[in-house]
Design an enzyme around this catalytic site. Structure first.
Site, mmCIF file in Angstrom:
data_model
loop_
_atom_site.group_PDB
_atom_site.id
_atom_site.type_symbol
_atom_site.label_atom_id
_atom_site.label_comp_id
_atom_site.label_asym_id
_atom_site.label_seq_id
_atom_site.Cartn_x
_atom_site.Cartn_y
_atom_site.Cartn_z
ATOM 1 N N PRO A 1 0.515 5.264 2.322
ATOM 2 C CA PRO A 1 0.299 4.191 3.143
ATOM 3 C C PRO A 1 -1.390 3.962 3.338
ATOM 4 O O PRO A 1 -1.693 3.899 4.271
ATOM 5 C CB PRO A 1 0.620 4.447 4.610
ATOM 6 C CG PRO A 1 0.817 5.850 4.798
ATOM 7 C CD PRO A 1 0.977 6.427 3.353
ATOM 8 N N CYS A 2 -1.894 3.367 2.244
ATOM 9 C CA CYS A 2 -3.505 3.417 2.369
ATOM 10 C C CYS A 2 -3.675 1.753 2.869
ATOM 11 O O CYS A 2 -4.805 1.689 3.470
ATOM 12 C CB CYS A 2 -4.072 3.106 0.862
ATOM 13 S SG CYS A 2 -3.094 1.607 -0.107
ATOM 14 N N HIS A 3 -2.607 1.044 3.313
ATOM 15 C CA HIS A 3 -2.878 -0.070 4.219
ATOM 16 C C HIS A 3 -3.451 0.368 5.749
ATOM 17 O O HIS A 3 -3.619 -0.418 6.421
ATOM 18 C CB HIS A 3 -1.581 -1.103 3.977
ATOM 19 C CG HIS A 3 -0.362 -0.145 4.565
ATOM 20 N ND1 HIS A 3 0.485 0.398 3.837
ATOM 21 C CD2 HIS A 3 0.120 -0.252 5.764
ATOM 22 C CE1 HIS A 3 1.438 0.879 4.446
ATOM 23 N NE2 HIS A 3 1.520 0.452 5.785
#
Lengths: 175, 209
Positions: B178-180
């Site tokens: 989850p780089c978001h």
């Protein structure tokens, strides 16, 4: 693509998409519709296996036709049913062509050719191989391969013309 | 390709045209058979599948080790596949069955019913500090965010804030890793592989669930 340029090898998926139809036409011409599916599968599975080692500048279509040639021979040798003129065409081929589209007639005519003529026609006209490459597969000279191809086409024309159902008007068809 | 065309080439091709009967459906089923055979014989290095999502079409790719790549439409799927061919292996086929689990979990994630992924991942496209960062990202809980600086600290290099940004921008496994959830310290979203709109939508989805 320019020679000498560093060419990246395409994902094999693109090879299947681009060359799949050509290889299937070649296999159908050599073996008939039913066995063509098996030969196609064997060809692409072998090609997938060997793909990383193929030089990136290689002619992929010619490479596949060469593999298909060997796989078709394997099928014939393994004694699988060969595309010979049959009294009762197998039931399943009826679903493959619209009746009267010349599908059965063409397959019968191809099956009636001597193997070398059938192969020369398939590899040159369908597989896109120059006659010198056809000769490399079949043995003999390029000129002999060209003659086999021409004789094959001539026989096909006359077989299909006799089959009057094919309304094929050709300036060169008056054999 | 140079081919000495016989003068009657086109005419012979049309003579042979009946061979094309039913060619397309035949190729489609042969392709499926090839994908199956290739898996069974372990000849396939990368299987991929394209799925629909609220963020557009997603490319999912897996090696025998696990999911290796998730790509947004924005990244150009053909270019992504070509890069996989160059860096991992050109033995790539569309083989949807291999990605059934990934497709289902992503679907559940977009529906808001999944907050964690249970997929096996193949991190071979990342190395060094970037890999270190990616391994830390799943620790940011669903529905919350962390700043690039916080992630740098967590990854053991508090000064490498910019490198964290690069690691996120080059994340080969967006959504699943989850780089978001990494945003700027000033509260701005920061960039995203799938576009900043997509990042905003994901954070909204997670906040609502």
């Amino acid at each position: 693509m320019k020679p000498g340029q560093m060419v990246n090898k395409k994902p094999f998926e693109a090879v299947v998409r681009e060359q799949g139809p050509t290889v299937l036409r070649v296999c159908r011409a050599i073996l008939g519709v039913h066995d063509a599916d098996d030969a196609w599968s064997d060809t692409f599975l072998a090609a997938l296996q060997a793909y990383p080692a193929l030089p990136s500048e290689a002619n992929v279509e010619a490479w596949l036709v060469t593999i298909a040639h060997r796989k078709c021979i394997d099928h014939v040798r393994a004694g699988t049913r060969r595309a010979l003129p049959v009294d009762h065409p197998p039931e399943q081929s009826s679903s493959l062509g619209i009746p009267g589209d010349g599908h059965e007639e063409l397959l019968d005519a191809l099956a009636g050719l001597p193997p070398k003529q059938r192969q020369a026609v398939a590899y040159h006209y369908l597989g896109g191989l120059p006659y010198k490459d056809v000769a490399a597969l079949l043995g003999g000279t390029a000129e002999a391969a060209r003659r086999a191809g021409a004789d094959g086409v001539k026989s096909l024309r006359s077989a299909l013309t006799i089959h009057q159902s094919l309304a094929h008007t050709s300036s060169k068809g008056d054999i | 390709m140079t081919l000495e065309l016989s003068p009657d080439h086109a005419e012979v091709i049309s003579l042979l045209h009946p061979l094309d009967a039913g060619l397309e459906p035949a190729i489609a089923s042969l392709h499926a058979r090839l994908a199956r055979d290739a898996q069974l014989t372990h000849t396939l290095d990368i299987a991929y599948r394209i799925v629909d999502s609220p963020l557009g079409k997603l490319l999912l790719a897996a090696t025998d080790r696990g999911i290796v790549r998730v790509a947004f439409e924005l990244e150009d799927h053909d270019a992504v596949l070509q890069l996989l061919a160059n860096t991992v292996s050109p033995r790539i086929l569309q083989a949807p069955a291999r990605l059934d689990d990934a497709a289902r979990e992503l679907d559940e994630y977009f529906k808001g019913t999944r907050t964690e992924f249970g997929l096996t991942l193949d991190f071979r496209l990342s190395r060094g500090f970037r890999l270190n960062v990616l391994r830390h990202l799943p620790r940011i809980p669903y529905g919350s965010t962390a700043s690039y600086a916080q992630v740098a600290q967590a990854a053991g290099s508090p000064n490498a804030v910019r490198a964290v940004g690069t690691a996120c921008a080059t994340n080969p496994l967006p959504l699943i890793v989850p780089c978001h959830r990494v945003v700027k310290s000033d509260g701005n979203f920061g960039g995203y592989l799938g576009g900043s709109e997509a990042k905003r939508a994901l954070l909204r989805l997670e906040a609502a669930a």
